[in-house]
Design a protein around this motif. Structure first.
Motif, PDB file in Angstrom:
ATOM      1  N   ALA A  50       0.833  -1.204   0.000  1.00  0.00           N
ATOM      2  CA  ALA A  50       0.000   0.000   0.000  1.00  0.00           C
ATOM      3  C   ALA A  50       0.866   1.252   0.000  1.00  0.00           C
ATOM      4  O   ALA A  50       0.563   2.240  -0.693  1.00  0.00           O
ATOM      5  CB  ALA A  50      -0.930  -0.003   1.211  1.00  0.00           C
ATOM      6  N   LEU A  51       1.950   1.213   0.739  1.00  0.00           N
ATOM      7  CA  LEU A  51       2.868   2.349   0.783  1.00  0.00           C
ATOM      8  C   LEU A  51       3.456   2.629  -0.603  1.00  0.00           C
ATOM      9  O   LEU A  51       3.502   3.784  -1.052  1.00  0.00           O
ATOM     10  CB  LEU A  51       3.987   2.071   1.798  1.00  0.00           C
ATOM     11  N   ILE A  52       3.862   1.595  -1.313  1.00  0.00           N
ATOM     12  CA  ILE A  52       4.418   1.761  -2.659  1.00  0.00           C
ATOM     13  C   ILE A  52       3.360   2.299  -3.614  1.00  0.00           C
ATOM     14  O   ILE A  52       3.635   3.193  -4.427  1.00  0.00           O
ATOM     15  CB  ILE A  52       5.027   0.432  -3.163  1.00  0.00           C
ATOM     16  N   VAL A  53       2.144   1.780  -3.523  1.00  0.00           N
ATOM     17  CA  VAL A  53       1.067   2.271  -4.400  1.00  0.00           C
ATOM     18  C   VAL A  53       0.806   3.752  -4.133  1.00  0.00           C
ATOM     19  O   VAL A  53       0.645   4.544  -5.075  1.00  0.00           O
ATOM     20  CB  VAL A  53      -0.214   1.427  -4.234  1.00  0.00           C
ATOM     21  N   LEU A  54       0.771   4.149  -2.872  1.00  0.00           N
ATOM     22  CA  LEU A  54       0.568   5.560  -2.552  1.00  0.00           C
ATOM     23  C   LEU A  54       1.720   6.419  -3.043  1.00  0.00           C
ATOM     24  O   LEU A  54       1.512   7.534  -3.530  1.00  0.00           O
ATOM     25  CB  LEU A  54       0.367   5.743  -1.050  1.00  0.00           C
ATOM     26  N   LEU A  55       2.937   5.914  -2.943  1.00  0.00           N
ATOM     27  CA  LEU A  55       4.078   6.661  -3.465  1.00  0.00           C
ATOM     28  C   LEU A  55       3.977   6.833  -4.975  1.00  0.00           C
ATOM     29  O   LEU A  55       4.394   7.863  -5.519  1.00  0.00           O
ATOM     30  CB  LEU A  55       5.387   5.979  -3.074  1.00  0.00           C
ATOM     31  N   SER A  56       3.382   5.853  -5.662  1.00  0.00           N
ATOM     32  CA  SER A  56       3.185   5.998  -7.114  1.00  0.00           C
ATOM     33  C   SER A  56       2.218   7.143  -7.417  1.00  0.00           C
ATOM     34  O   SER A  56       2.373   7.840  -8.415  1.00  0.00           O
ATOM     35  CB  SER A  56       2.678   4.686  -7.732  1.00  0.00           C
ATOM     36  N   GLN A  57       1.251   7.343  -6.548  1.00  0.00           N
ATOM     37  CA  GLN A  57       0.314   8.448  -6.731  1.00  0.00           C
ATOM     38  C   GLN A  57       0.993   9.797  -6.515  1.00  0.00           C
ATOM     39  O   GLN A  57       0.735  10.765  -7.229  1.00  0.00           O
ATOM     40  CB  GLN A  57      -0.888   8.298  -5.794  1.00  0.00           C
ATOM     41  N   VAL A  58       1.866   9.850  -5.516  1.00  0.00           N
ATOM     42  CA  VAL A  58       2.642  11.075  -5.292  1.00  0.00           C
ATOM     43  C   VAL A  58       3.524  11.335  -6.513  1.00  0.00           C
ATOM     44  O   VAL A  58       3.612  12.461  -7.009  1.00  0.00           O
ATOM     45  CB  VAL A  58       3.483  10.969  -4.003  1.00  0.00           C
ATOM     46  N   TRP A  59       4.183  10.295  -7.009  1.00  0.00           N
ATOM     47  CA  TRP A  59       5.019  10.374  -8.212  1.00  0.00           C
ATOM     48  C   TRP A  59       4.217  10.991  -9.356  1.00  0.00           C
ATOM     49  O   TRP A  59       4.648  11.948  -9.991  1.00  0.00           O
ATOM     50  CB  TRP A  59       5.499   8.964  -8.560  1.00  0.00           C
ATOM     51  N   LEU A  85      -2.385  20.345  -5.343  1.00  0.00           N
ATOM     52  CA  LEU A  85      -2.067  20.379  -3.919  1.00  0.00           C
ATOM     53  C   LEU A  85      -3.088  19.644  -3.050  1.00  0.00           C
ATOM     54  O   LEU A  85      -2.689  18.882  -2.155  1.00  0.00           O
ATOM     55  CB  LEU A  85      -1.884  21.818  -3.448  1.00  0.00           C
ATOM     56  N   PRO A  86      -4.401  19.802  -3.281  1.00  0.00           N
ATOM     57  CA  PRO A  86      -5.350  19.041  -2.459  1.00  0.00           C
ATOM     58  C   PRO A  86      -5.149  17.520  -2.568  1.00  0.00           C
ATOM     59  O   PRO A  86      -5.220  16.800  -1.570  1.00  0.00           O
ATOM     60  CB  PRO A  86      -6.723  19.454  -2.992  1.00  0.00           C
ATOM     61  N   VAL A  87      -4.862  17.047  -3.775  1.00  0.00           N
ATOM     62  CA  VAL A  87      -4.634  15.613  -3.976  1.00  0.00           C
ATOM     63  C   VAL A  87      -3.335  15.201  -3.292  1.00  0.00           C
ATOM     64  O   VAL A  87      -3.266  14.142  -2.659  1.00  0.00           O
ATOM     65  CB  VAL A  87      -4.602  15.272  -5.482  1.00  0.00           C
ATOM     66  N   LEU A  88      -2.304  16.032  -3.407  1.00  0.00           N
ATOM     67  CA  LEU A  88      -1.036  15.717  -2.755  1.00  0.00           C
ATOM     68  C   LEU A  88      -1.181  15.700  -1.230  1.00  0.00           C
ATOM     69  O   LEU A  88      -0.570  14.864  -0.556  1.00  0.00           O
ATOM     70  CB  LEU A  88       0.045  16.700  -3.182  1.00  0.00           C
ATOM     71  N   LEU A  89      -1.996  16.605  -0.703  1.00  0.00           N
ATOM     72  CA  LEU A  89      -2.248  16.594   0.737  1.00  0.00           C
ATOM     73  C   LEU A  89      -2.974  15.313   1.158  1.00  0.00           C
ATOM     74  O   LEU A  89      -2.648  14.712   2.187  1.00  0.00           O
ATOM     75  CB  LEU A  89      -3.045  17.827   1.152  1.00  0.00           C
ATOM     76  N   ALA A  90      -3.947  14.894   0.358  1.00  0.00           N
ATOM     77  CA  ALA A  90      -4.658  13.641   0.648  1.00  0.00           C
ATOM     78  C   ALA A  90      -3.694  12.455   0.569  1.00  0.00           C
ATOM     79  O   ALA A  90      -3.755  11.540   1.400  1.00  0.00           O
ATOM     80  CB  ALA A  90      -5.820  13.449  -0.325  1.00  0.00           C
ATOM     81  N   ASP A  91      -2.790  12.487  -0.407  1.00  0.00           N
ATOM     82  CA  ASP A  91      -1.774  11.432  -0.501  1.00  0.00           C
ATOM     83  C   ASP A  91      -0.892  11.435   0.742  1.00  0.00           C
ATOM     84  O   ASP A  91      -0.549  10.377   1.273  1.00  0.00           O
ATOM     85  CB  ASP A  91      -0.901  11.626  -1.753  1.00  0.00           C
ATOM     86  N   GLY A  92      -0.515  12.628   1.206  1.00  0.00           N
ATOM     87  CA  GLY A  92       0.308  12.730   2.401  1.00  0.00           C
ATOM     88  C   GLY A  92      -0.391  12.181   3.630  1.00  0.00           C
ATOM     89  O   GLY A  92       0.218  11.459   4.439  1.00  0.00           O
ATOM     90  N   VAL A  93      -1.664  12.506   3.783  1.00  0.00           N
ATOM     91  CA  VAL A  93      -2.446  11.972   4.912  1.00  0.00           C
ATOM     92  C   VAL A  93      -2.517  10.453   4.808  1.00  0.00           C
ATOM     93  O   VAL A  93      -2.342   9.737   5.805  1.00  0.00           O
ATOM     94  CB  VAL A  93      -3.860  12.602   4.950  1.00  0.00           C
ATOM     95  N   SER A  94      -2.733   9.957   3.599  1.00  0.00           N
ATOM     96  CA  SER A  94      -2.806   8.504   3.400  1.00  0.00           C
ATOM     97  C   SER A  94      -1.476   7.838   3.721  1.00  0.00           C
ATOM     98  O   SER A  94      -1.446   6.766   4.329  1.00  0.00           O
ATOM     99  CB  SER A  94      -3.219   8.190   1.959  1.00  0.00           C
ATOM    100  N   LEU A  95      -0.367   8.459   3.307  1.00  0.00           N
ATOM    101  CA  LEU A  95       0.949   7.908   3.632  1.00  0.00           C
ATOM    102  C   LEU A  95       1.166   7.867   5.146  1.00  0.00           C
ATOM    103  O   LEU A  95       1.702   6.892   5.676  1.00  0.00           O
ATOM    104  CB  LEU A  95       2.053   8.725   2.961  1.00  0.00           C
ATOM    105  N   LEU A  96       0.743   8.916   5.822  1.00  0.00           N
ATOM    106  CA  LEU A  96       0.849   8.960   7.280  1.00  0.00           C
ATOM    107  C   LEU A  96       0.034   7.834   7.912  1.00  0.00           C
ATOM    108  O   LEU A  96       0.517   7.116   8.803  1.00  0.00           O
ATOM    109  CB  LEU A  96       0.392  10.313   7.814  1.00  0.00           C
ATOM    110  N   LEU A  97      -1.204   7.655   7.438  1.00  0.00           N
ATOM    111  CA  LEU A  97      -2.060   6.602   7.992  1.00  0.00           C
ATOM    112  C   LEU A  97      -1.485   5.212   7.735  1.00  0.00           C
ATOM    113  O   LEU A  97      -1.520   4.347   8.624  1.00  0.00           O
ATOM    114  CB  LEU A  97      -3.478   6.716   7.419  1.00  0.00           C
ATOM    115  N   ILE A  98      -0.946   4.999   6.536  1.00  0.00           N
ATOM    116  CA  ILE A  98      -0.329   3.698   6.240  1.00  0.00           C
ATOM    117  C   ILE A  98       0.886   3.487   7.141  1.00  0.00           C
ATOM    118  O   ILE A  98       1.106   2.386   7.658  1.00  0.00           O
ATOM    119  CB  ILE A  98       0.060   3.593   4.747  1.00  0.00           C
ATOM    120  N   GLY A  99       1.683   4.532   7.320  1.00  0.00           N
ATOM    121  CA  GLY A  99       2.834   4.423   8.207  1.00  0.00           C
ATOM    122  C   GLY A  99       2.421   4.059   9.615  1.00  0.00           C
ATOM    123  O   GLY A  99       3.041   3.205  10.262  1.00  0.00           O
ATOM    124  N   LEU A 100       1.364   4.692  10.107  1.00  0.00           N
ATOM    125  CA  LEU A 100       0.863   4.365  11.445  1.00  0.00           C
ATOM    126  C   LEU A 100       0.314   2.939  11.492  1.00  0.00           C
ATOM    127  O   LEU A 100       0.486   2.225  12.479  1.00  0.00           O
ATOM    128  CB  LEU A 100      -0.217   5.371  11.863  1.00  0.00           C
TER     129      LEU A 100
END
Length: 131
Positions: A50-59, A85-100
């Motif tokens: 999931a982390l890799i997939v989310l990083l692909s979205q940031v990419w 920026l709104p999508v990137l912020l959502a990606d960032g929140v998702s990355l944080l949640l996956i990390g947690l």
């Protein structure tokens, strides 16, 4: 979604000749490759996949400089990082949640919040009428 993205690129290429489409096509294909790596990783351990997939979205959202709207009078529109920026912020929140979630910090709540983000994304992308 990858098939829909590639179909949009093809439809837009038939409608207009724009050099930016070549770069966008490359960004889309590289994003698909990273996502596939994430899906493979998820078969071994879902959190890292999931982390890799989310990083692909940031990419994608950092590198894609245009937005496609085939069938309109202006099918290729500039869309920089500021507009994404709104999508990137959502990606960032998702990355944080996956990390947690990976760290086992309130995993159920993180999973519920991630599901809510996925459902909201699907609604915005596919169900909400275009304006």
């Amino acid at each position: 979604m990858a098939i829909a993205d590639l179909q949009q690129i093809e439809a837009t290429q038939q409608q207009v000749q724009d050099r930016r489409l070549n770069r966008f096509h490359w960004v889309t294909l590289s994003t698909i490759a990273i996502e596939l790596a994430g899906f493979y990783a998820a078969s071994i351990w879902i959190g890292w996949g999931a982390l890799i997939v989310l990083l692909s979205q940031v990419w994608f959202n950092l590198l894609a400089r245009i937005q496609l709207q085939p069938g309109t009078t202006k099918p290729v529109r500039s869309c920089g990082v500021a507009q994404r920026l709104p999508v990137l912020l959502a990606d960032g929140v998702s990355l944080l949640l996956i990390g947690l979630w990976i760290a086992q910090v309130a995993p159920i709540w993180n999973a519920v919040l991630l599901l809510a983000i996925v459902l909201l994304y699907g609604w915005v992308k596919y169900i909400q009428p275009a304006k």
